[in-house]
Design an enzyme around this catalytic site. Sequence first.
Site, PDB file in Angstrom:
ATOM      1  N   LYS A  61       0.866  -1.189   0.000  1.00 36.94           N
ATOM      2  CA  LYS A  61       0.000   0.000   0.000  1.00 36.94           C
ATOM      3  C   LYS A  61       0.899   1.234   0.000  1.00 36.94           C
ATOM      4  O   LYS A  61       1.437   1.629   1.024  1.00 36.94           O
ATOM      5  CB  LYS A  61      -0.886  -0.022   1.253  1.00 36.94           C
ATOM      6  CG  LYS A  61      -2.201   0.724   1.140  1.00 36.94           C
ATOM      7  CD  LYS A  61      -2.100   2.220   0.991  1.00 36.94           C
ATOM      8  CE  LYS A  61      -1.700   2.965   2.236  1.00 36.94           C
ATOM      9  NZ  LYS A  61      -1.549   4.441   1.995  1.00 36.94           N
ATOM     10  N   VAL A 113       2.090   7.560  13.080  1.00 34.02           N
ATOM     11  CA  VAL A 113       1.438   6.443  12.381  1.00 34.02           C
ATOM     12  C   VAL A 113       2.183   5.142  12.688  1.00 34.02           C
ATOM     13  O   VAL A 113       1.579   4.097  12.964  1.00 34.02           O
ATOM     14  CB  VAL A 113       1.423   6.700  10.853  1.00 34.02           C
ATOM     15  CG1 VAL A 113       0.765   5.541  10.116  1.00 34.02           C
ATOM     16  CG2 VAL A 113       0.734   8.022  10.536  1.00 34.02           C
ATOM     17  N   GLY A 114       3.518   5.232  12.670  1.00 32.19           N
ATOM     18  CA  GLY A 114       4.330   4.044  12.938  1.00 32.19           C
ATOM     19  C   GLY A 114       4.079   3.498  14.331  1.00 32.19           C
ATOM     20  O   GLY A 114       3.985   2.284  14.528  1.00 32.19           O
ATOM     21  N   GLU A 174      10.054  17.043  13.757  1.00 26.84           N
ATOM     22  CA  GLU A 174      10.381  16.831  12.350  1.00 26.84           C
ATOM     23  C   GLU A 174       9.422  17.688  11.514  1.00 26.84           C
ATOM     24  O   GLU A 174       8.208  17.616  11.671  1.00 26.84           O
ATOM     25  CB  GLU A 174      10.188  15.359  11.980  1.00 26.84           C
ATOM     26  CG  GLU A 174      10.478  15.118  10.516  1.00 26.84           C
ATOM     27  CD  GLU A 174      10.412  13.648  10.126  1.00 26.84           C
ATOM     28  OE1 GLU A 174       9.416  12.995  10.452  1.00 26.84           O
ATOM     29  OE2 GLU A 174      11.371  13.176   9.489  1.00 26.84           O
ATOM     30  N   CYS A 225      13.564  11.651   5.641  1.00 28.55           N
ATOM     31  CA  CYS A 225      13.686  11.451   7.085  1.00 28.55           C
ATOM     32  C   CYS A 225      15.140  11.639   7.510  1.00 28.55           C
ATOM     33  O   CYS A 225      15.423  11.842   8.683  1.00 28.55           O
ATOM     34  CB  CYS A 225      13.154  10.102   7.505  1.00 28.55           C
ATOM     35  SG  CYS A 225      13.995   8.747   6.739  1.00 28.55           S
ATOM     36  N   GLY A 262       7.364   5.897   7.416  1.00 25.68           N
ATOM     37  CA  GLY A 262       6.440   7.029   7.430  1.00 25.68           C
ATOM     38  C   GLY A 262       6.535   7.773   8.743  1.00 25.68           C
ATOM     39  O   GLY A 262       7.487   7.599   9.507  1.00 25.68           O
ATOM     40  N   GLU A 319      10.515   2.423   9.898  1.00 29.33           N
ATOM     41  CA  GLU A 319      11.472   3.518   9.724  1.00 29.33           C
ATOM     42  C   GLU A 319      10.655   4.792   9.873  1.00 29.33           C
ATOM     43  O   GLU A 319       9.770   5.061   9.052  1.00 29.33           O
ATOM     44  CB  GLU A 319      12.102   3.463   8.332  1.00 29.33           C
ATOM     45  CG  GLU A 319      13.137   2.393   8.185  1.00 29.33           C
ATOM     46  CD  GLU A 319      14.222   2.489   9.229  1.00 29.33           C
ATOM     47  OE1 GLU A 319      14.564   3.616   9.657  1.00 29.33           O
ATOM     48  OE2 GLU A 319      14.713   1.442   9.658  1.00 29.33           O
TER      49      GLU A 319
HETATM   50  C1  UN1 Z   1      18.197   8.824   1.860  1.00 29.45           C
HETATM   51  O1  UN1 Z   1      18.574   9.594   2.719  1.00 29.45           O
HETATM   52  O2  UN1 Z   1      18.699   8.824   0.740  1.00 29.45           O
HETATM   53  O3  UN1 Z   1      12.025   8.250   4.313  1.00 29.45           O
HETATM   54  C2  UN1 Z   1      17.142   7.820   2.121  1.00 29.45           C
HETATM   55  C3  UN1 Z   1      13.218   8.550   4.241  1.00 29.45           C
HETATM   56  C4  UN1 Z   1      14.236   7.477   4.555  1.00 29.45           C
HETATM   57  C5  UN1 Z   1      15.131   7.189   3.416  1.00 29.45           C
HETATM   58  C6  UN1 Z   1      16.222   8.183   3.232  1.00 29.45           C
HETATM   59  N1  UN1 Z   1      13.551   6.256   4.962  1.00 29.45           N
HETATM   60  O4  UN1 Z   1      13.551   9.654   3.902  1.00 29.45           O
END
Ligand code: UN1
Length: 511
Positions: free
Chosen positions: A193, A249-250, A407, A301, A245, A267
Amino acid sequence: MEQGAGTAPAATPAKGPSPPVEQLRQLAGGRWRAGGGRELLSVNPARPKEVVATGRLAQARDLDDAVAAAREAFPGWAATPHHGQAGVLAHAAALLDRRAEWYGEELAREEGKTRAEGVGEARRAAEVFRYCAGEASRPSGEVFASPRPGEQIQVLHRPVGVVAAVTPFNFPIAIPAWKIAPALGFGNTVVWKPSGLVPLLAQRLAETLVEAGLPRGVLGLLHGDGELGERLAGHPGVDAVTFTGPTAVGRALIASCGALARPVQTELGGKNAAAVLADADLGLAAAEVVAGAFRSAGQKCTATSRLIVADAVADELIARVADRAAALRVGDPLEPSTEVGPVVSLQARDELQRTVDAAAARPGAEVLTGGRPYGGPLASGAYLPPTVVELTGDEPLWHDDPLWREELFGPILVVRRARDDREALRLVNDSAFGLAAAVFTDDLRNVAAAMDTLDVGVLHINSETAGADPHVPFGGAGRSGYGPREQGSAAREFFTATRTVYVRASAGGAR
Ligand code: UN1
């Protein structure tokens, strides 16, 4: 809608006629189908009136059918020789490479990162599939000595079953690749999804895998909102859940998977700091910090969102960073000269603007560049200027400032000065997140201190905070993630379960 391998649509000039609107479909029950839910519109954040793709959301029946097909396909796929599975992944990698320009351009139109970044992301997805294809040639288990005579102990890594993958908008093809490729390569089937903001790129990846020879039912694709993601993750036919995400939510997913005793890999967010120490190469540091903060309009992220500078070099470094940020060319992602595109939606733009406005109104926050909405031609797109805000004053004043704590997921960099190198490193850890950090120094003692003391999953010395490679673990701690890391050898931990096998020859008729 059907396009043959490698037939990209003609390149579209940024200001030319709009390319055709693509039709979205679900991949459920082993077949492409329309889905009968509400209308789904994917729009170009640079020109939100331009529809990139349209279709319908999945319904409950699509979800059930996709999971049932993945369950049914699982034993056959799991029993396929490893090199056969790898052949499909390698074929997908070749197709992704061949289509990188095409997919990269569509990615830029749908998500808003620059075309160059979009093409780079498509190539990165190819690289991930290639790496995972190589898994077939790596050791697939371990053999241990037994304390008993005539026996050997083997540890096999077995697929876990049906994996639910829920992915975000910001890397529409690379993040799905680094979940789906290892899941498939280790013998699992997948129901996916993706974010409802980037359905077209999700469809492109699914189409590529089907074309690469993935057997029917091994992959399902469902377009939907967060609620569909929750229902997929909690579906009785699912064995494990991988998610990237937002932290909130995680955490809800972690709780619901915990109640089901279902393995979950998450993540989540980041509030990544770059610390520039007194001996740093300031030209390098300024360039890397600006790249880390503003590429992909800060929507990673791993983006650099806090800059901490030792007092001795603060005036010069902060001026360099602000100048570079102000000089970035913001505009249509399809224009070759553009360095920063829009954020993903007008809603995201407006929320970010409100955050900056609120911060600018507080004492002790000084906007060094950006901060104000665009007028003129950029005003109708989801554009925000690269913004640098310095938090001045004593610690109590800025300690709980949302710019420092939360964030933001946009082109906003917050700056703090530190008394000295030691305090700079201490401030890196002043966050509930623990994903990435960068330290700019050539002093080995500082490097050693950073490696020992910074609470992050990814540490860069003299390079920006963003970035990941397919062959090494990626992930963070604290509010940044939970469960096994992604990528490289770490992926096996999540996408397989061990089976410990005691092998003993019979005594050969000695009864
Ligand atoms: C990156 O820094 O190239 O959602 C990848 C994100 C991370 C992946 C970053 N899970 O931005």
